[in-house]
Design an enzyme around this catalytic site. Structure first.
Site, short mmCIF file in Angstrom:
data_model
loop_
_atom_site.label_atom_id
_atom_site.label_comp_id
_atom_site.label_asym_id
_atom_site.label_seq_id
_atom_site.Cartn_x
_atom_site.Cartn_y
_atom_site.Cartn_z
CE LYS A 128 -34.18 103.97 66.37
NZ LYS A 128 -34.02 105.38 65.57
CE LYS A 210 -34.91 100.92 57.44
NZ LYS A 210 -35.41 102.28 57.54
CE LYS A 213 -29.66 108.05 58.88
NZ LYS A 213 -30.92 108.00 58.23
P1 ATP Z 1 -31.74 104.18 60.46
O1 ATP Z 1 -30.75 103.16 60.23
O2 ATP Z 1 -31.16 105.31 61.50
O3 ATP Z 1 -32.92 103.69 61.00
P2 ATP Z 1 -32.70 104.84 57.71
O4 ATP Z 1 -31.44 104.82 56.83
O5 ATP Z 1 -33.61 103.62 58.09
O6 ATP Z 1 -31.98 105.40 59.25
P3 ATP Z 1 -34.41 106.84 58.53
O7 ATP Z 1 -33.70 108.38 59.07
O8 ATP Z 1 -35.09 105.87 59.35
O9 ATP Z 1 -33.50 106.19 57.36
O10 ATP Z 1 -35.40 107.34 57.44
C1 ATP Z 1 -35.66 108.41 56.67
C2 ATP Z 1 -36.51 108.50 55.66
O11 ATP Z 1 -35.95 107.29 54.41
C3 ATP Z 1 -38.02 107.57 55.93
O12 ATP Z 1 -38.85 108.32 55.02
C4 ATP Z 1 -37.56 106.34 55.29
O13 ATP Z 1 -38.80 105.52 54.93
C5 ATP Z 1 -36.85 106.36 54.05
N1 ATP Z 1 -35.92 105.16 53.93
C6 ATP Z 1 -35.10 104.62 54.88
N2 ATP Z 1 -34.52 103.54 54.21
C7 ATP Z 1 -35.10 103.24 53.24
C8 ATP Z 1 -34.72 102.33 52.09
N3 ATP Z 1 -34.18 101.25 52.36
N4 ATP Z 1 -35.59 102.32 51.30
C9 ATP Z 1 -36.52 103.36 50.94
N5 ATP Z 1 -36.80 104.37 51.59
C10 ATP Z 1 -36.10 104.40 52.82
#
Ligand code: ATP
Ligand code: LTN
Length: 345
Positions: A128, A210, A213
């Site tokens: 980050k 993955k 968002k």
């Molecule tokens: P960012 O894009 O800001 O990294 P993110 O969508 O990856 O956000 P996080 O806020 O990092 O989401 O994660 C919130 C929760 O959702 C965590 O427990 C993470 O493991 C889960 N998670 C996020 N993306 C996935 C995915 N593609 N599949 C399964 N679990 C997910």
């Protein structure tokens, strides 16, 4: 009745203490299908078997600049959406992190038991701070000690997290061990609770990554609150391969992901899905996956619309949970402060 029998009856009558779970999620705008399948939906299931405490991690969210109006809305929407997904305040404590003052207080104390070198090694910090080189603030650096405080305040046994948070949890364990080593047992050393690898939903545009968002391409993710027509459009545009055969296979990341999503929302196995779509093209399959997702999110969206319109109800829920969370966490904070040598309030 002999003393012995009475004792054993009394012991038998005592319900076994449920293990405590703590987890939190940041209120960063959209909650995706990935977040739902990978995190939220599991939290909902855990509520029956564990003593669960969940939070919207709004203190963590200001390591990036937030627009005040949008931020307030995002926090409330995240809270309402989680209730809509099935977080039940009759079973679990579910609060806004900023409403429970002990988090920021313990985080400060733990900062003084955490080394600069340890925080410098956190890969999320390294990622980050490279991505947002114009705002590498101290909060971004000490983010993991606030997360450790979240967990240790509740003496949590288990912490459901995604694989990306493993390093932060490991640090929380080390901090707890270190503090306990100096002052005697103060904090429970928590274990991670990482869901099966299968639950990882991939991007619809680049299925080797993955679903995230923060992906700039909005077609890469599906939000739980996306309109049905948007969900349909995003699935129709999903990247696949040229084989045109609905089955799991190597080099078929796109189709593997769509089968994974179909399986996650319908509960059907990969084999059942493959059999059902034998002889059918990718077009039909994409529409079917989109329809299944739309069916899954429809009741959530209906509940969300009602909840977000009822601010008084939401307030009642987060206030009551914050009171309970304050009570529990204050005990741990007092204990830690006493051990350090502070004068009792
Ligand atoms: P960012 O894009 O800001 O990294 P993110 O969508 O990856 O956000 P996080 O806020 O990092 O989401 O994660 C919130 C929760 O959702 C965590 O427990 C993470 O493991 C889960 N998670 C996020 N993306 C996935 C995915 N593609 N599949 C399964 N679990 C997910
Ligand atoms: N850092 C986590 C969110 C989070 C958390 C926590 C998770 C904040 N505090 C305590 C588990 C326990 C994330 O970004 N997913």
């Amino acid at each position: 009745m002999s003393e012995e029998i009475k004792n054993s009856e009394a012991q038998g009558a005592q319900p076994e203490r449920k293990k405590r779970i703590f987890s939190a999620i940041q209120p960063s705008g959209t909650i995706t299908l990935g977040n739902y399948v990978g995190a939220l939906r599991n939290w909902v299931k855990l509520q029956d078997d564990y003593d669960c405490i969940f939070a919207v991690a709004d203190l963590h969210a200001i390591t990036v600049r937030q627009d005040p109006k949008a931020f307030r809305r995002n926090i409330l929407e995240a809270y309402a959406l989680f209730l809509a997904c099935g977080i039940d305040t009759e079973k679990s404590i579910f609060f806004l992190q900023s409403h429970v003052h002990t988090h920021a207080e313990l985080a400060w104390l733990l900062n003084c038991y955490t080394q600069f070198g340890e925080l410098s090694r956190m890969t999320q910090f390294k990622d980050k701070s490279t991505k947002h080189a114009d705002n590498v603030n101290a909060g971004l650096f000490t983010y993991p000690t606030l997360m450790a405080a979240d967990i240790l305040l509740y003496q949590a046994d288990l912490v459901p997290i995604g694989a990306d948070q493993k390093q932060h949890l490991e640090l929380a364990r080390n901090i707890a061990d270190r503090f306990n080593g100096i002052y005697g047992r103060t904090f429970t050393v928590p274990d991670g609770y990482i869901p099966k690898v299968g639950a990882r939903i991939k991007s619809l545009q680049d299925p080797t990554k993955k679903m995230s968002k923060s992906d700039e391409n909005a077609n890469a993710w599906v939000a739980i609150l996306d309109k049905p027509e948007t969900i349909m459009k995003k699935f129709k545009r999903a990247v696949t391969d040229s084989e045109a055969k609905v089955c799991v296979g190597e080099g078929k990341d796109g189709i593997n992901n769509l089968i994974g999503i179909m399986s996650a929302v319908t509960g059907k196995t990969d084999e059942q899905i493959t059999a059902e779509f034998e002889g059918k093209g990718y077009g039909d399959f994409k529409v079917a996956v989109a329809e299944a997702v739309i069916e899954e999110v429809r009741p959530i969206q209906e509940r969300f619309d009602k909840l977000i319109a009822d601010k008084a109800y939401l307030e009642e829920q987060y206030r009551r949970s914050a009171e309970l969370a304050t009570k529990i966490s204050q005990r741990t904070l007092d204990k830690a402060m006493k051990k350090i040598g502070y004068v009792a309030r």
